[in-house]
Design a protein around this motif. Structure first.
Motif, PDB file in Angstrom:
ATOM      1  N   VAL A 240       1.112  -1.285  -0.027  1.00  0.00           N
ATOM      2  CA  VAL A 240      -0.014   0.101   0.011  1.00  0.00           C
ATOM      3  C   VAL A 240       0.945   1.233  -0.087  1.00  0.00           C
ATOM      4  CG1 VAL A 240      -1.768   1.439   1.128  1.00  0.00           C
ATOM      5  CG2 VAL A 240      -1.870  -1.226   1.346  1.00  0.00           C
ATOM      6  N   TYR A 263      -3.050  -2.648 -10.176  1.00  0.00           N
ATOM      7  CA  TYR A 263      -3.150  -1.979  -8.862  1.00  0.00           C
ATOM      8  C   TYR A 263      -4.610  -1.448  -8.645  1.00  0.00           C
ATOM      9  CZ  TYR A 263      -2.750   1.996 -11.946  1.00  0.00           C
ATOM     10  OH  TYR A 263      -2.939   2.678 -13.038  1.00  0.00           O
ATOM     11  N   THR A 279     -11.296  -1.611  -1.389  1.00  0.00           N
ATOM     12  CA  THR A 279     -10.678  -2.204   0.027  1.00  0.00           C
ATOM     13  C   THR A 279     -11.043  -3.632   0.080  1.00  0.00           C
ATOM     14  OG1 THR A 279     -12.394  -1.476   1.389  1.00  0.00           O
ATOM     15  CG2 THR A 279     -10.633  -0.090   1.190  1.00  0.00           C
ATOM     16  N   PHE A 282      -9.190  -5.759  -2.543  1.00  0.00           N
ATOM     17  CA  PHE A 282      -8.002  -5.832  -2.188  1.00  0.00           C
ATOM     18  C   PHE A 282      -7.543  -6.829  -1.173  1.00  0.00           C
ATOM     19  CE2 PHE A 282      -4.251  -4.412   0.339  1.00  0.00           C
ATOM     20  CZ  PHE A 282      -3.255  -4.399  -0.781  1.00  0.00           C
ATOM     21  N   PHE A 290      -1.760  -1.054  -4.169  1.00  0.00           N
ATOM     22  CA  PHE A 290      -2.773  -0.060  -3.726  1.00  0.00           C
ATOM     23  C   PHE A 290      -2.274   1.342  -3.773  1.00  0.00           C
ATOM     24  CE2 PHE A 290      -7.363  -0.548  -2.122  1.00  0.00           C
ATOM     25  CZ  PHE A 290      -7.587   0.778  -2.476  1.00  0.00           C
ATOM     26  N   VAL A 292      -2.790   5.249  -2.747  1.00  0.00           N
ATOM     27  CA  VAL A 292      -3.791   5.961  -1.679  1.00  0.00           C
ATOM     28  C   VAL A 292      -3.149   7.407  -1.788  1.00  0.00           C
ATOM     29  CG1 VAL A 292      -5.240   5.638   0.243  1.00  0.00           C
ATOM     30  CG2 VAL A 292      -4.138   3.597  -0.662  1.00  0.00           C
ATOM     31  N   LEU A 303      -7.109  -2.075   5.350  1.00  0.00           N
ATOM     32  CA  LEU A 303      -6.444  -2.672   4.277  1.00  0.00           C
ATOM     33  C   LEU A 303      -5.490  -3.605   4.816  1.00  0.00           C
ATOM     34  CD1 LEU A 303      -5.285   0.629   2.561  1.00  0.00           C
ATOM     35  CD2 LEU A 303      -6.987  -1.043   1.734  1.00  0.00           C
ATOM     36  N   GLY A 306      -2.829  -5.941   2.965  1.00  0.00           N
ATOM     37  CA  GLY A 306      -1.582  -5.866   2.691  1.00  0.00           C
ATOM     38  C   GLY A 306      -0.758  -6.174   3.740  1.00  0.00           C
ATOM     39  N   VAL A 309       3.540  -1.093   3.823  1.00  0.00           N
ATOM     40  CA  VAL A 309       3.176   0.148   3.623  1.00  0.00           C
ATOM     41  C   VAL A 309       4.244   1.098   3.232  1.00  0.00           C
ATOM     42  CG1 VAL A 309       2.357   2.321   4.682  1.00  0.00           C
ATOM     43  CG2 VAL A 309       1.531   0.143   5.394  1.00  0.00           C
ATOM     44  N   VAL A 328      -3.082  -0.760   7.538  1.00  0.00           N
ATOM     45  CA  VAL A 328      -2.681  -1.997   7.261  1.00  0.00           C
ATOM     46  C   VAL A 328      -2.396  -2.663   8.573  1.00  0.00           C
ATOM     47  CG1 VAL A 328      -0.806  -3.374   6.191  1.00  0.00           C
ATOM     48  CG2 VAL A 328      -1.737  -1.470   4.860  1.00  0.00           C
TER      49      VAL A 328
END
Length: 388
Positions: A240, A263, A279, A282, A290, A292, A303, A306, A309, A328
């Motif tokens: 993410v 993505y 979301t 994903f 992803f 954002v 999220l 994932g 990050v 996440v």
């Protein structure tokens, strides 16, 4: 949120209020049989007269930092509600300055912190003493003991040669403007122009084409991101990526498209229903990337699908970055999470990182880590940011 209520309170009916249609005021009669009413801050502000006519037993303010500005229309509308008791839920009761905590308390318990003028004269220790009986602070590590580990690291990148020339030129130009503003006693009046200049420096760190879109430049940080993503895809990681600049996200999207990397994408223009659908897809395993927008997706998203990050650019407020990472690393996460902050060496980004750490200690005295607030930047702070 409504989906969670039956799981915990199957006996409790709830209603959602979406606002008046065709410009006509609509009473809350549609929810008369419900014991829980779910609404939003924008609706409370827009249709304050409707909400003011309804007495509530309990008012629960989720993401209560939404009323951090006491003078805002949202905060005023919320304070006008009739309630027997009130609770505020937030991970960041102080984002910018201590007055934000005052605004929240003035809504929940008017008078407990005195007048705003008196509050500003209080020492941090006294403020902490007054709010302590009313705050239940829970750290994630204490309440989510089963949560996997989170590894946070800063990865430094370098400016390319052309990027550095552009950066230094902008620093010199801005330094002259700052010196001129200080000498002429116009620093406060020219604050917005100076902040715009600082933003331009941050954009150059991300990619020079954010400020010179028609020129051909390379970016050390951008190249490192693509390398990292390629390595992550090869090793099966699900990433993410956050940026505060949608123009930067557009450049990243173009690079991903060129490489055939699939993505998801979310920014402030993404409709609410689509946000939820993205979301969920994903989290169910669709695509490993992803993108954002920090402001649009830094809160309210789950999220947990994932495991990595990437904070592409630095935000003034570390609490905002923390909340982004927590999209996440949160309840439901089953894997260890890696959080990577990309910082360009020898630039304003490194200075911002230092400034964040210095300011955290001050607000931690009261309750929660805070930020270097843009409006409180002193001339000496700006000059420190521009030092290379």
């Amino acid at each position: 949120m409504g989906k969670r209520i039956p799981a915990f309170c199957p006996w409790n009916g709830y209603g959602g209020y979406r606002g008046a249609k065709s410009g006509k005021a609509k009473k809350l009669e549609q929810s008369a049989n419900a014991q829980v009413l779910i609404t939003s801050y924008p609706l409370i502000q827009r249709e304050a007269d409707i909400y003011q006519s309804e007495p509530f037993d309990v008012l629960i303010l989720d993401e209560a930092q939404a009323i951090k500005n006491q003078a805002s229309k949202t905060a005023q509308a919320v304070r006008s509600l009739q309630k027997a008791s009130a609770f505020a839920l937030t991970g960041t009761p102080i984002e910018n300055r201590l007055e934000e905590l005052y605004s929240i308390f003035n809504t929940l318990l008017p008078g407990v912190l005195g007048t705003k003028k008196a509050f500003k004269t209080l020492e941090n220790e006294e403020i902490s003493k007054r709010v302590r009986p009313f705050i239940l602070r829970r750290m994630k590590k204490d309440v989510l003991t089963e949560l996997p580990e989170k590894d946070e690291q800063v990865q430094y990148t370098n400016l390319t040669d052309d990027q550095k020339k552009l950066y230094v030129a902008q620093v010199n130009r801005l330094a002259k403007d700052v010196d001129s503003a200080i000498e002429g006693g116009q620093f406060q009046e020219q604050r917005m122009q100076i902040l715009a200049g600082l933003t331009k420096l941050r954009q150059i760190c991300c990619h020079p084409q954010l400020v010179l879109p028609d020129e051909s430049y390379k970016s050390g940080k951008f190249d490192r991101l693509l390398e990292y993503v390629e390595e992550g895809i090869a090793s099966g990681r699900r990433m993410v990526i956050f940026s505060q600049f949608t123009s930067m996200l557009s450049m990243i999207r173009a690079a991903f498209d060129e490489r055939g990397w699939l993505y998801h994408y979310l920014d402030g223009k993404t409709p609410a229903k689509e946000r939820l659908a993205l979301t969920e897809r994903f989290n169910e395993g669709e695509h490993s990337l992803f993108l954002v927008s920090m402001k649009a997706g830094g809160t309210g998203l789950n999220l947990t699908g994932g495991d990595t990050v990437i904070l592409f650019d630095t935000w003034w407020n570390p609490a905002v970055e923390q909340q982004a990472a927590d999209r996440v690393h949160r309840f439901g996460q089953e894997n260890n999470v890696q959080v990577i902050k990309l910082i360009t060496s020898g630039t304003i980004e490194e200075k911002m990182l230092e400034m964040q750490e210095q300011k955290k200690a001050l607000v931690e005295e009261v309750i929660q880590p805070g930020e270097q607030q843009l409006k409180s930047l002193r001339p000496e702070d700006v000059k420190e940011l521009l030092s290379v």
